[in-house]
Design an enzyme around this catalytic site. Structure first.
Site, mmCIF file in Angstrom:
data_model
loop_
_atom_site.group_PDB
_atom_site.id
_atom_site.type_symbol
_atom_site.label_atom_id
_atom_site.label_comp_id
_atom_site.label_asym_id
_atom_site.label_seq_id
_atom_site.Cartn_x
_atom_site.Cartn_y
_atom_site.Cartn_z
ATOM 1 N N CYS A 109 0.799 -1.230 0.000
ATOM 2 C CA CYS A 109 0.000 0.000 0.000
ATOM 3 C C CYS A 109 0.829 1.276 0.000
ATOM 4 O O CYS A 109 0.814 2.035 -0.961
ATOM 5 C CB CYS A 109 -0.922 0.007 1.220
ATOM 6 S SG CYS A 109 -2.068 -1.363 1.215
HETATM 7 N N1 LIG Z 1 -2.846 -6.211 1.832
HETATM 8 C C1 LIG Z 1 -3.260 -5.167 2.500
HETATM 9 O O1 LIG Z 1 -2.884 -4.996 3.641
HETATM 10 C C2 LIG Z 1 -4.216 -4.152 1.893
HETATM 11 C C3 LIG Z 1 -4.780 -3.212 2.741
HETATM 12 C C4 LIG Z 1 -5.668 -2.291 2.229
HETATM 13 C C5 LIG Z 1 -5.964 -2.312 0.884
HETATM 14 N N2 LIG Z 1 -5.394 -3.220 0.062
HETATM 15 C C6 LIG Z 1 -5.787 -3.207 -1.350
HETATM 16 O O2 LIG Z 1 -6.663 -4.301 -1.600
HETATM 17 C C7 LIG Z 1 -6.465 -4.811 -2.910
HETATM 18 C C8 LIG Z 1 -6.133 -6.286 -2.847
HETATM 19 O O3 LIG Z 1 -4.922 -6.429 -2.128
HETATM 20 P P1 LIG Z 1 -4.471 -7.789 -1.475
HETATM 21 O O4 LIG Z 1 -3.367 -7.446 -0.546
HETATM 22 O O5 LIG Z 1 -5.633 -8.558 -0.965
HETATM 23 O O6 LIG Z 1 -3.866 -8.546 -2.768
HETATM 24 P P2 LIG Z 1 -3.554 -10.114 -2.902
HETATM 25 O O7 LIG Z 1 -2.581 -10.217 -4.012
HETATM 26 O O8 LIG Z 1 -3.251 -10.703 -1.575
HETATM 27 O O9 LIG Z 1 -4.941 -10.715 -3.358
HETATM 28 C C9 LIG Z 1 -5.506 -10.442 -4.592
HETATM 29 C C10 LIG Z 1 -6.182 -11.710 -5.074
HETATM 30 O O10 LIG Z 1 -6.847 -11.402 -6.294
HETATM 31 C C11 LIG Z 1 -6.709 -12.523 -7.156
HETATM 32 N N3 LIG Z 1 -6.971 -12.069 -8.512
HETATM 33 C C12 LIG Z 1 -6.155 -11.457 -9.383
HETATM 34 N N4 LIG Z 1 -6.815 -11.190 -10.517
HETATM 35 C C13 LIG Z 1 -8.084 -11.626 -10.356
HETATM 36 C C14 LIG Z 1 -9.227 -11.619 -11.174
HETATM 37 N N5 LIG Z 1 -9.208 -11.106 -12.391
HETATM 38 N N6 LIG Z 1 -10.348 -12.178 -10.666
HETATM 39 C C15 LIG Z 1 -10.372 -12.712 -9.429
HETATM 40 N N7 LIG Z 1 -9.320 -12.736 -8.606
HETATM 41 C C16 LIG Z 1 -8.188 -12.195 -9.071
HETATM 42 C C17 LIG Z 1 -5.300 -13.015 -6.894
HETATM 43 O O11 LIG Z 1 -5.144 -14.352 -7.310
HETATM 44 C C18 LIG Z 1 -5.214 -12.848 -5.392
HETATM 45 O O12 LIG Z 1 -5.633 -14.003 -4.709
HETATM 46 C C19 LIG Z 1 -5.377 -3.942 -3.536
HETATM 47 O O13 LIG Z 1 -5.971 -2.887 -4.227
HETATM 48 C C20 LIG Z 1 -4.658 -3.392 -2.322
HETATM 49 O O14 LIG Z 1 -4.027 -2.153 -2.602
HETATM 50 C C21 LIG Z 1 -4.526 -4.155 0.544
#
Ligand SMILES: NC(=O)c1ccc[n+]([C@@H]2O[C@H](COP(=O)([O-])OP(=O)(O)OC[C@H]3O[C@@H](n4cnc5c(N)ncnc54)[C@H](O)[C@@H]3O)[C@@H](O)[C@H]2O)c1
Length: 438
Positions: free
Chosen positions: A272
């Site tokens: 992030c």
């Molecule tokens: N990790 C954090 O702490 C956090 C905190 C706040 C916000 N975010 C935001 O949340 C969002 C997700 O982050 P995350 O950390 O969960 O990422 P992540 O990589 O852990 O998870 C994303 C998931 O999406 C899946 N994916 C990718 N393309 C896809 C598609 N077309 N259809 C369905 N699934 C698909 C991936 O396989 C993966 O399992 C991002 O925008 C991130 O900036 C993350």
């Protein structure tokens, strides 16, 4: 249409679809399940789906017992079959929003998901984007793709944005207790989204638009990015002045108002803080503005690993050693303590820089047994087991991540030299002469 959806949600008859079952999506699954909803998870990663259905977690801070429990209740299913999106009444999108090589927003995951949802979009569905992004994404990117279905927002379906504030590894707040900001495309969309989140989240905070909700998240992360840069810069200055930056921060933090402590480190990590502000910088250009605070903070934070390496070199030099040929053990691969997430971790950059300068580098991280191929790094390393004998073999031990599991006194007792980027060794009595802070 709205009343029908809200009633379904309130009666726990609505199916909640979660797209993207990663660090954000999986905790949401847990909370919606705990709130009594039926949950349908979607991911393109077949392995994740297999693991979940077998009752196994792939995220360190979500125990497999939790996944097992959710699965055994019979109210959760997970699939790679996106035609089943039609079964969901509310669809929450938690897919990645990284930067491209040119450090511009990579909207490809969001776009693909919007197109996929459009294929089965039906009347009365609520679609909420959770992925962090620049203000305007829901309306400018998501909406046109969803309306390619022939359905119209406001008339046929609801659309909202609600930023995820998950903080992996945090013990004092959970997904459920972190208040959730929600902005709707219109009033009915907001009402539907608030009702939906009330299943899973204790406090839902409505704001006036999707843009306001998108901007809230970017402000939060920019605030952190800029303040971390400030203390990182002051760390370097105070060190030259012979002042302990951590002591200063602790002293300032005793002020009961007007000061929030931020802590320096070896650089910025995680999915992030190093990334999200640049979504805003990119968008600002469309409005003829440069976001100078963000650029400057980025510059300072990105330079931190180089600073750490210069401290390692100076400390070795003092001991009549060159970095080239020295054996360095990096402690902690994850971007912050007590988690297994290595995305954007400064440890990766530190390892690369050390190797470029000819050091022989190993690492230890109880949360990350081996490195994986990533977009920018492919280190091909496995975590070395810590022992007194092995610690003695390294010319320097570099503390990059201050995991709570580490016995820092044991490490200092057995290491020749410890370079501490996290103030992890602050309370130690013995061996202080071996410790250099960076
Ligand atoms: N990790 C954090 O702490 C956090 C905190 C706040 C916000 N975010 C935001 O949340 C969002 C997700 O982050 P995350 O950390 O969960 O990422 P992540 O990589 O852990 O998870 C994303 C998931 O999406 C899946 N994916 C990718 N393309 C896809 C598609 N077309 N259809 C369905 N699934 C698909 C991936 O396989 C993966 O399992 C991002 O925008 C991130 O900036 C993350």
């Amino acid at each position: 249409m709205l009343e029908k959806l809200v009633r379904k949600i309130e009666n726990r008859e609505a199916v909640i679809g979660v797209v993207g079952l990663g660090y954000v999506g999986l905790p949401l699954v847990r909370e919606f399940s705990a709130g009594g909803a039926r949950v349908l998870g979607f991911d393109v990663d077949e392995k994740k789906i297999r693991e979940l259905l077998a009752g196994r977690s792939y995220i360190d801070h979500i125990p497999s017992s939790t996944v097992k429990e959710i699965v055994s209740q019979g109210r959760f299913d997970a699939t790679t079959d996106f035609s089943r999106l039609a079964e969901a009444d509310c669809i929450l999108i938690c897919v990645p929003t990284p930067l491209t090589k040119m450090r511009e927003p990579d909207m490809s995951y969001v776009e693909t998901t919007a197109r996929t949802i459009a294929e089965t979009l039906r009347r009365g569905q609520l679609v909420v984007l959770e992925s962090t992004t620049y203000p305007g994404t829901t309306r400018e990117v998501m909406l046109p793709l969803l309306e390619e279905s022939g359905l119209k927002v406001g008339r046929d379906f609801f659309l909202a944005f609600s930023p995820e504030r998950e903080d992996p590894g945090r013990k004092d707040y959970s997904t459920r207790t972190i208040p959730k900001v929600v902005g709707g495309y219109d009033k009915p969309s907001l009402k539907a989204a608030v009702a939906c989140y009330e299943i899973a989240i204790n406090t839902v905070v409505p704001v006036s638009s999707c843009e306001a909700a998108e901007a809230c998240k970017i402000l939060e992360n920019t605030y952190r990015c800029v303040n971390i840069a400030l203390v990182n810069e002051l760390k370097v200055l105070f060190d030259r002045m012979g002042i302990d930056v951590w002591e200063v921060i602790a002293g300032s933090a005793t002020k009961p108002f007007g000061f929030t402590p931020f802590y320096p480190g070896p650089g910025l990590g995680g999915h992030c803080i190093p990334i999200d502000p640049f979504y805003l910088s990119w968008k600002a250009k469309q409005y003829g503005m440069t976001t100078r605070f963000i650029e400057l903070a980025g510059e300072i934070n990105v330079s931190m690993p180089e600073y750490v390496i210069s401290r390692v070199m100076d400390a070795l030099n003092e001991r009549k050693k060159a970095l080239r040929g020295s054996k360095i053990l990096v402690l902690g691969l994850a971007y912050k303590k007590d988690i297994d997430d290595v995305r954007e971790s400064p440890s990766l950059e530190l390892i690369e820089l050390l190797r470029e300068k000819g050091a022989k580098v190993d690492y230890n991280d109880p949360y990350c047994p081996k490195t994986h191929k990533m977009r920018e790094y492919d280190l091909k390393m496995t975590s070395k087991k810590l022992s007194a004998a092995m610690l003695k073999r390294y010319d320097a031990v570099l503390i990059s991540t201050d995991h709570s599991d580490y016995d820092y006194q044991f490490i200092v007792d057995n290491a020749q030299l410890v370079v501490d980027t996290r103030n992890a060794t602050v309370g130690l009595k013995r061996g202080r002469r071996k410790i250099v802070r960076a």
